[in-house]
Design an enzyme around this catalytic site. Sequence first.
Site, PDB file in Angstrom:
ATOM      1  CB  CYS A 266      18.764 -24.484 -33.486  1.00 48.21           C
ATOM      2  SG  CYS A 266      17.006 -24.065 -33.588  1.00 48.21           S
ATOM      3  CG  HIS A 349      18.432 -26.318 -38.215  1.00 45.11           C
ATOM      4  ND1 HIS A 349      18.592 -27.274 -37.239  1.00 45.11           N
ATOM      5  CD2 HIS A 349      17.521 -25.445 -37.741  1.00 45.11           C
ATOM      6  CE1 HIS A 349      17.800 -26.996 -36.213  1.00 45.11           C
ATOM      7  NE2 HIS A 349      17.147 -25.889 -36.493  1.00 45.11           N
ATOM      8  CD  GLU A 351      20.829 -29.507 -38.734  1.00 39.19           C
ATOM      9  OE1 GLU A 351      19.638 -29.417 -38.357  1.00 39.19           O
ATOM     10  OE2 GLU A 351      21.652 -28.586 -38.571  1.00 39.19           O
TER      11      GLU A 351
END
Length: 376
Positions: A266, A349, A351
């Site tokens: 990001c 992202h 995650e």
Amino acid sequence: MRAFLALEDGFVLEGRSFTGRGESGGEVIFNTGMTGYQEVLTDPSYAGQMVCMTYPLIGNYGVTAEDMESGKVHVEAFIVKECCRTPSNWRAIMSLPDYLAQHGVMGIEGIDTRALTRHLRINGAMRGIISTETDDRDELVRRARALPTMEGQNLVTRVAPATPYRWDGTRPQPVQLAADGAYAWPGTGPRLVVYDYGIKWNILRLLTDQGFDLLVVPPSFTAMQVAASGAEAVFLSNGPGDPATLTDEVREIRVMTERMPVAGICLGHQLLGHALGGTTHKLKFGHHGCNHPVKDLVTGHIEISSQNHGFCVDIESVPDVEITHVNLNDGTLEGFAHKTRPILAVQHHPEASPGPTDSRYFFARFRGMVREAVGR
């Protein structure tokens, strides 16, 4: 309680506050996730923004102790069609209205979120005010126009830590470096310095799962301090604001990319882009949600990704890199890897939290890159 949302272009909607009296301002954006509102609220990358959820009913499962992505709420305000006050979830510790009120964050419901989302999609994200304090619509529009734009704002200073810490699996714990800057690494895995520009906790969990020994540091931590700590690799986190304002951080990252493996997610992706000679621009309304299609050009696979960014690296601007990921909605850059150095980054992202786990292999890919570079 009667409340108004006023945008800088004169678009005004009336709703009801579900957190009491108050006024708040920021950039108004929309998030297309059906769930995951708690992770959105606690994501530091949303600092300076008022988030409109496009799904019509929010708060159904309350707030839990396990689903935080940081220690506090970071959004400026929360905009929903309908807020649930009686959640059904055995893990819930409180309702969404109580949680927002506890953190002093405004929530407004009864808003036509479809109309607001369509307006932002057509006209772009823009500054706005939510207020219970006046019904003077012209005055609220004037206040919205007086707010700073997202471009040119360094919001990392609002959310980043001031000192290094270690991750104990659930919460940050303070650490003390030696007088010469060395760190007594407690584990046996590859020694990884993680820059916290507003990191989500699930990134730390997944890096730990890959066997890394972590030292998490503030943005002011220099390349010289990284070397003194004994680190073998560097990871750059997500965070809020305009990446072009972080010139000091970019200078230090440029030095680190010449010495050791570096990865970013990001904002970290954007800062790496700048450090390697690229540029960034602001997207019209950003990518916010957990249903964005991305193509991995390395494998040819299509992934559904979680995204939250208002800025993007210009796809042709970074020299000596291979484009590894592209966004299938608008063709923007979603990832790159350096052609000769151990450097890789993604804009989305992997995650998740919230969202799908299609891209989680990124952490294993980074681990493999570090293993090849440092021999373990």
